[in-house]
Design an enzyme around this catalytic site. Structure first.
Site, PDB file in Angstrom:
ATOM      1  N   SER A   1       0.842  -1.191   0.000  1.00 55.95           N
ATOM      2  CA  SER A   1       0.000   0.000   0.000  1.00 55.95           C
ATOM      3  C   SER A   1       0.885   1.251   0.000  1.00 55.95           C
ATOM      4  CB  SER A   1      -0.960  -0.049   1.183  1.00 55.95           C
ATOM      5  OG  SER A   1      -1.953   0.940   1.075  1.00 55.95           O
TER       6      SER A   1
ATOM      7  N   ASP B   1      -9.426  -2.957  -6.171  1.00 58.44           N
ATOM      8  CA  ASP B   1      -8.560  -2.038  -5.435  1.00 58.44           C
ATOM      9  C   ASP B   1      -8.505  -0.723  -6.203  1.00 58.44           C
ATOM     10  OD1 ASP B   1      -6.178  -0.672  -4.403  1.00 58.44           O
ATOM     11  OD2 ASP B   1      -5.567  -2.597  -3.561  1.00 58.44           O
TER      12      ASP B   1
ATOM     13  N   HIS C   1      -8.514  -4.145  -1.447  1.00 58.22           N
ATOM     14  CA  HIS C   1      -7.228  -3.656  -0.943  1.00 58.22           C
ATOM     15  C   HIS C   1      -6.861  -4.354   0.369  1.00 58.22           C
ATOM     16  CE1 HIS C   1      -4.034  -0.631  -0.819  1.00 58.22           C
ATOM     17  NE2 HIS C   1      -4.257  -0.511   0.482  1.00 58.22           N
TER      18      HIS C   1
END
Length: 316
Positions: free
Chosen positions: A154, A253, A283
């Site tokens: 991320s 995502d 995600h």
């Protein structure tokens, strides 16, 4: 088709149980949230150190096998996620121990400064300082300087990509491999997936609304100027000379399209790259406390990529 119907059935329960993240709320309150506790591995030794950063002391965590089989091991320099505004290395203890046990390596994890208190370039400069410290301490850490990988997920994936650019442009340290997982790369939020995955469709997953607020906090005053690729690596025009790369992302995502663009441009620049797109996944679906088959598959892919990239060569 509703987005819940697009989520893999095995992940749907996790999505429904997740708390809705409201970044307009008190940041310290959100930071106090603790992920599920995991049993520590008796096979892994964890040491916490302080190193000198660009403006202050920084905390790092070192994970290594209790029983080393070789004098020098490869290293993975790990950068935690959290939208540049949340997270600590402690939240990734389980994952870092997993890498140590499966890859048989040393993991160094950096506790970089967070926005909005410390906007760009604090995080990336801290990460660079930690990488340089790792490369300078190869004898003490008993790691092989030719086999240092950098990785993160991320925002940690975005910092991984930015760190590869910075190390290339500053002439080191040498990076053997990068693994920016579902990386937060582009502050512009102009891709189809950045609009598609929003609060209405997936309120308890990382979505457009969260992303816009996080980028605003991270960039701070820099948002008013031309944004540097060291802040948003998706803006980098030249990706040549970067290390071999592995990444994956879920199809649900918001970073899907910016990751696909990054992967394509790496390939066009002649960088060896492996990429996996997981349908029905949102995600962070690979979280270490998530024991669903698809999550295990994603983590296994990372391990295999690291093993292949960091295996000892004949000349050693």
């Amino acid at each position: 088709m509703s987005y819940e119907k697009r989520v893999l059935p095995e992940l749907l329960g996790i999505l429904k149980q997740a708390p809705k993240l409201d970044l307009n709320d008190d940041i310290e309150k959100i930071r106090s949230f603790k992920p599920p506790a995991l049993d520590t591995s008796p096979e892994v030794k964890i040491t916490t150190r302080s190193i000198q950063g660009p403006e202050s002391e920084l905390r790092i965590k070192i994970y290594e096998p209790v029983n080393r089989e070789t004098p020098k091991l490869p290293a993975v320099y790990w950068i935690h996620g959290g939208g540049y505004i949340l997270g600590t290395p402690d939240g990734d203890d389980g994952l870092c121990e997993f890498f140590v046990n499966e890859v048989h390596c040393v993991v160094v994890s950096i506790d970089y400064r967070l926005a909005p208190e410390h906007p760009y370039p604090a995080a990336i400069e801290d990460c660079y300082a930690g990488l340089k410290w790792t490369a300078d301490q190869v004898e003490e850490l008993q790691i092989d300087s030719s086999r240092i990988a950098i990785a993160g997920a991320s925002a940690g994936g975005g910092l991984t990509a930015a760190l590869s650019l910075m190390a290339r442009d500053r002439g080191g340290p040498q990076i053997a491999f990068q693994m920016p997982l579902y990386p937060m790369l582009d502050d512009r939020n102009e891709t189809p997936s950045s609009y598609e995955i929003n609060e209405q469709n997936l309120p308890t997953a990382w979505n457009r609304e969260n992303n816009l607020l996080a980028w605003k906090m991270y960039l701070g005053a820099a948002a008013a100027d031309a944004v540097s690729p060291y802040a948003a690596p998706g803006r980098a025009e030249d990706l040549s000379g970067l290390p071999p790369t592995y990444t994956f992302i879920g199809q649900l995502d918001p970073f899907r399209d910016e990751t696909i663009d990054y992967v394509a441009r790496l390939a066009q620049a002649g960088v060896p790259v492996e990429f996996h797109l997981y349908p029905g996944c949102f995600h962070g679906f690979d979280a270490i406390f998530n024991e669903q088959d698809i999550s295990k598959q994603a983590r296994s892919g990372c391990v295999n990529a690291l093993k292949n990239a960091l295996k000892q060569t004949n000349k050693e």
